[in-house]
Design an enzyme around this catalytic site. Structure first.
Site, mmCIF file in Angstrom:
data_model
loop_
_atom_site.group_PDB
_atom_site.id
_atom_site.type_symbol
_atom_site.label_atom_id
_atom_site.label_comp_id
_atom_site.label_asym_id
_atom_site.label_seq_id
_atom_site.Cartn_x
_atom_site.Cartn_y
_atom_site.Cartn_z
ATOM 1 N N GLU A 189 12.902 20.802 46.197
ATOM 2 C CA GLU A 189 13.733 21.501 47.187
ATOM 3 C C GLU A 189 12.991 22.659 47.848
ATOM 4 O O GLU A 189 12.757 23.688 47.193
ATOM 5 C CB GLU A 189 14.997 22.038 46.498
ATOM 6 C CG GLU A 189 15.941 22.748 47.450
ATOM 7 C CD GLU A 189 17.268 23.148 46.806
ATOM 8 O OE1 GLU A 189 17.342 23.179 45.567
ATOM 9 O OE2 GLU A 189 18.211 23.445 47.562
ATOM 10 N N GLU A 215 26.774 22.303 47.316
ATOM 11 C CA GLU A 215 26.224 23.441 46.574
ATOM 12 C C GLU A 215 26.563 24.671 47.414
ATOM 13 O O GLU A 215 25.825 25.047 48.319
ATOM 14 C CB GLU A 215 24.719 23.307 46.370
ATOM 15 C CG GLU A 215 24.185 24.386 45.432
ATOM 16 C CD GLU A 215 22.674 24.460 45.430
ATOM 17 O OE1 GLU A 215 22.084 24.256 44.363
ATOM 18 O OE2 GLU A 215 22.086 24.733 46.497
HETATM 19 MN MN LIG Z 1 20.167 23.915 47.171
#
Ligand SMILES: [Mn+2]
Length: 276
Positions: A155, A249
């Site tokens: 990420e 998220e």
């Molecule tokens: Mn994230």
């Protein structure tokens, strides 16, 4: 396979205040996620041994949920481990932590996510050395994930959280430098809103590399509660034939149940596959 919905559950008390929709109560969160129509949950566990896999399997099956992904950030939040730390013993413990999360998630056909565990250069590690440490770790852990037929998810984060990769393009440069082909990128719309010049263009450029999406608004509130224009982003995901999860998220704003409900409303609004 269509784009599927997921919602995050944190089981890490030290992460309190972080961008997770549900907190602490795994069974309660799974029940709510299922009631709202989510396809899957994404879990942020305190460690690889702290969720009983047998109980989790029963819970997921009972609610018709899949496991979308498992976060590794507790290695940083709880133990201050990261993959580019100047001390080799710390780097090695960071790898062990992530490898164990891969071993936990793999039998569920869920990938592990490397976000905060990537660390940052500086403080005793120059940028080139740190890049080398990160690449070595992604090689090893990416190949390890192959044992389960799942990718490893890396990420890119915004500049306030890492200097290893801040954009999809920077993430793709890292992926292209690896010999393993088993690492994919996480496109987190909150981080991208800070760093990308153009979100839909960044997604289109990430064709073939984007394997997971964090579905969240500009202010890290649930999708629809900030100023991101989702329609062209969704069009870009469809254009690149993205087939993974869009996982909420986001901050539990204004509260976990409402955040999950708002996310599901946005999911139904924007993604064609959910009876909207
Ligand atoms: Mn994230």
């Amino acid at each position: 396979m269509a784009i599927r919905s997921a919602v995050t559950i944190s089981l890490v008390p030290e992460a309190r205040g972080g961008p997770f929709v549900f907190w602490d109560d795994l069974a309660g969160a799974c029940r709510k996620a299922s009631e709202l129509g989510f396809d899957a949950v994404e879990i942020f566990p305190p460690g690889p041994d702290e969720v009983d896999p047998v109980a989790l399997r029963t819970l997921l099956a009972g609610h018709g949920l899949a496991l979308a992904a498992v976060g590794t950030g507790a290695g940083w939040v709880k133990h201050r481990l990261n993959l580019v730390h100047p001390e080799s013993s710390v780097r090695s413990r960071a790898r062990d932590f992530i490898r164990a999360i891969i071993d936990f998630a793999g039998p569920f056909q869920a990938p592990a996510i490397i976000g905060s565990m990537q660390g940052r250069s500086g403080d005793g590690v120059d940028a080139a050395t740190a890049a080398g440490y990160l690449a070595d770790a992604l090689e090893e852990l990416g190949e390890h994930a192959k044992n389960y037929g799942v990718p490893l998810v890396y990420e890119p984060l915004n500049r306030y959280e890492t200097n290893m990769a801040n954009t999809v393009e920077a993430g793709m440069v890292i992926l292209r430098s690896l010999s393993t082909r088993n690492v994919v990128l996480l496109a987190d719309l909150f981080h991208m809103n800070i760093e990308e010049a153009n979100l839909p263009a960044a997604i289109r450029a990430g064709r073939g590399a984007i394997g997971h999406v964090h579905f969240v608004d500009s202010n890290r509130r649930p999708a629809g509660l900030g100023h991101i224009d989702f329609a062209p982003i969704v069009a870009a995901l469809e254009e690149i034939e993205y087939q993974g999860y869009v996982s909420a998220e986001a901050f539990p704003y204004p509260d976990p149940d409402s955040a999950a409900e708002r996310t599901m409303q946005a999911f139904r609004q924007y993604f064609r596959n959910d009876g909207a």
